[in-house]
Design a protein around this motif. Structure first.
Motif, PDB file in Angstrom:
ATOM      1  N   ALA A   1      -3.238 -34.597 -36.437  1.00 59.25           N
ATOM      2  CA  ALA A   1      -1.793 -34.803 -36.496  1.00 59.25           C
ATOM      3  C   ALA A   1      -1.263 -34.926 -37.917  1.00 59.25           C
ATOM      4  O   ALA A   1      -0.236 -34.338 -38.263  1.00 59.25           O
ATOM      5  CB  ALA A   1      -1.418 -36.046 -35.686  1.00 59.25           C
ATOM      6  N   THR A   2      -1.950 -35.683 -38.761  1.00 54.85           N
ATOM      7  CA  THR A   2      -1.430 -35.940 -40.102  1.00 54.85           C
ATOM      8  C   THR A   2      -1.689 -34.792 -41.076  1.00 54.85           C
ATOM      9  O   THR A   2      -1.305 -34.885 -42.241  1.00 54.85           O
ATOM     10  CB  THR A   2      -2.025 -37.239 -40.669  1.00 54.85           C
ATOM     11  N   SER A   3      -2.313 -33.717 -40.596  1.00 56.06           N
ATOM     12  CA  SER A   3      -2.523 -32.551 -41.461  1.00 56.06           C
ATOM     13  C   SER A   3      -1.340 -31.592 -41.424  1.00 56.06           C
ATOM     14  O   SER A   3      -1.294 -30.620 -42.186  1.00 56.06           O
ATOM     15  CB  SER A   3      -3.794 -31.804 -41.040  1.00 56.06           C
TER      16      SER A   3
ATOM     17  N   GLY B   1       4.362 -42.535 -37.636  1.00 53.79           N
ATOM     18  CA  GLY B   1       3.520 -43.461 -36.891  1.00 53.79           C
ATOM     19  C   GLY B   1       2.440 -42.801 -36.069  1.00 53.79           C
ATOM     20  O   GLY B   1       1.998 -43.370 -35.069  1.00 53.79           O
ATOM     21  N   LEU B   2       2.004 -41.622 -36.466  1.00 48.81           N
ATOM     22  CA  LEU B   2       0.949 -40.938 -35.718  1.00 48.81           C
ATOM     23  C   LEU B   2      -0.416 -41.481 -36.116  1.00 48.81           C
ATOM     24  O   LEU B   2      -0.612 -41.998 -37.218  1.00 48.81           O
ATOM     25  CB  LEU B   2       1.007 -39.433 -35.982  1.00 48.81           C
ATOM     26  N   PHE B   3      -1.378 -41.353 -35.209  1.00 46.91           N
ATOM     27  CA  PHE B   3      -2.740 -41.792 -35.477  1.00 46.91           C
ATOM     28  C   PHE B   3      -3.481 -40.685 -36.221  1.00 46.91           C
ATOM     29  O   PHE B   3      -3.723 -39.602 -35.685  1.00 46.91           O
ATOM     30  CB  PHE B   3      -3.459 -42.122 -34.167  1.00 46.91           C
ATOM     31  N   GLY B   4      -3.850 -40.978 -37.472  1.00 47.75           N
ATOM     32  CA  GLY B   4      -4.450 -39.964 -38.322  1.00 47.75           C
ATOM     33  C   GLY B   4      -5.795 -39.452 -37.831  1.00 47.75           C
ATOM     34  O   GLY B   4      -6.183 -38.325 -38.125  1.00 47.75           O
TER      35      GLY B   4
ATOM     36  N   THR C   1      -6.053 -35.884 -32.742  1.00 48.57           N
ATOM     37  CA  THR C   1      -5.357 -34.607 -32.753  1.00 48.57           C
ATOM     38  C   THR C   1      -3.921 -34.796 -32.271  1.00 48.57           C
ATOM     39  O   THR C   1      -3.550 -35.853 -31.765  1.00 48.57           O
ATOM     40  CB  THR C   1      -6.049 -33.592 -31.841  1.00 48.57           C
ATOM     41  N   VAL C   2      -3.144 -33.747 -32.420  1.00 49.63           N
ATOM     42  CA  VAL C   2      -1.775 -33.768 -31.921  1.00 49.63           C
ATOM     43  C   VAL C   2      -1.760 -34.065 -30.420  1.00 49.63           C
ATOM     44  O   VAL C   2      -0.997 -34.916 -29.937  1.00 49.63           O
ATOM     45  CB  VAL C   2      -1.084 -32.421 -32.218  1.00 49.63           C
ATOM     46  N   LEU C   3      -2.592 -33.371 -29.666  1.00 46.54           N
ATOM     47  CA  LEU C   3      -2.642 -33.579 -28.222  1.00 46.54           C
ATOM     48  C   LEU C   3      -3.039 -35.008 -27.883  1.00 46.54           C
ATOM     49  O   LEU C   3      -2.432 -35.651 -27.004  1.00 46.54           O
ATOM     50  CB  LEU C   3      -3.634 -32.596 -27.583  1.00 46.54           C
ATOM     51  N   GLU C   4      -4.034 -35.538 -28.560  1.00 45.46           N
ATOM     52  CA  GLU C   4      -4.492 -36.901 -28.279  1.00 45.46           C
ATOM     53  C   GLU C   4      -3.405 -37.918 -28.603  1.00 45.46           C
ATOM     54  O   GLU C   4      -3.242 -38.914 -27.887  1.00 45.46           O
ATOM     55  CB  GLU C   4      -5.759 -37.190 -29.075  1.00 45.46           C
TER      56      GLU C   4
END
Length: 281
Positions: free
Chosen positions: A163-165, A102-105, A108-111
């Motif tokens: 994040a999705t990478s 459920g991460l926002f593609g 970034t990870v931090l965001e």
């Protein structure tokens, strides 16, 4: 949709942190939950298990306000939630991870993790976008919270990556960091071990045990080794009904649970697929 609370019928200091009472819900004539009652107390890890389609995720969705029960109610800290609103969960002290990540593609990870820390934002989002006084300080504070959560989950080195990478196990840790950064009193984990290898699962088990000193945990999980290693109590659902509740040893020995998983009478010893997560770690 807003959220309203009413005074409990009989509030007690030792009341459960969260209680789902006589929850009944149907979809298109199919009963998903049939009079299910569960509760979880502060400092406790409660497992919710059952075969596919048993109603585990539906129970989580009712607790989080994503679906409304036909009958029953949710109580939080002894107060009835008349209408639960998903966007109010963090401010109430409830955080949840999803079955996937459920991460926002596009972030970034931090965001992504900073999104989870929004309950601590002092100013409005518009102020940050317009660069109003104090917004920079507010943003720095949220970044620090997010980085602390990422460091705890060994993801700080990926803070500036999209994040999705990232590999799936790392994405799972980021999603957990996003939930923990809200400093919840209750953490709902929906199949957190899905897609993880043995080493990652060992780390997850250690983290869940560590979290008991910070918050209550409700865990929906198919990996019985993890459930048996970390849970204080376990509730077993089958076809939308609660068929058993007790300690891991009690649940493992219950013939109704064996029947639900194997579909036949079986020897109790080692009848459930208990694996290798070290319960004493």
């Amino acid at each position: 949709m807003g959220l309203e609370m009413s005074d409990p019928a009989s509030g007690r200091a030792d009341a459960p942190l969260l209680a789902a009472l006589e929850i009944h819900i149907s979809f298109g004539g199919v009963t998903a939950l049939d009079g299910v009652s569960v509760d979880v107390c502060a400092g406790e890890v409660l497992g919710v298990i059952g075969p596919n389609g048993a109603g585990k995720t539906t129970l989580f969705n009712v607790i989080c306000g994503f679906v409304s029960p036909d009958v029953g109610e949710i109580c939080w800290k002894g107060e009835r939630l008349r209408r639960a609103a998903p966007d109010r969960l963090a401010s109430m002290g409830i955080a949840r991870t999803l079955q996937g990540v459920g991460l926002f593609g596009g972030l970034t990870v931090l965001e992504n993790v900073m999104v989870g820390a929004n309950r601590f934002r002092r100013g409005r989002l518009a102020g940050a976008l317009l660069g109003l006084p104090g917004s920079d300080r507010d943003e720095r504070a949220l970044r620090e919270r997010a980085m602390t959560a990422l460091d705890r989950l060994r993801c700080a080195d990926f803070a500036d990556r999209m994040a999705t990478s990232l590999p799936y196990p790392v994405q799972k840790r980021v999603a957990l960091a996003r939930a923990l950064v809200a400093e919840p009193e209750l953490l709902l984990l929906d199949e957190p071990a899905g897609g993880l290898g043995a080493d990652d699962m060992e780390e997850l088990a250690a983290l869940i045990r560590e979290l008991k000193s910070e918050c209550a945990v409700m865990l929906v999980e198919h990996h019985m080794d993890l459930v048996m290693a970390v849970c204080d109590r376990i509730c077993v659902l089958d076809f939308g009904r609660l068929i058993c509740a007790g300690t891991p040893d009690e649940v493992r020995a219950d013939e109704r649970v064996v029947e639900a998983y194997l579909g036949r009478a079986a020897e109790r010893e080692d009848s459930l697929p208990i694996g290798t997560v070290d319960a004493s770690a």
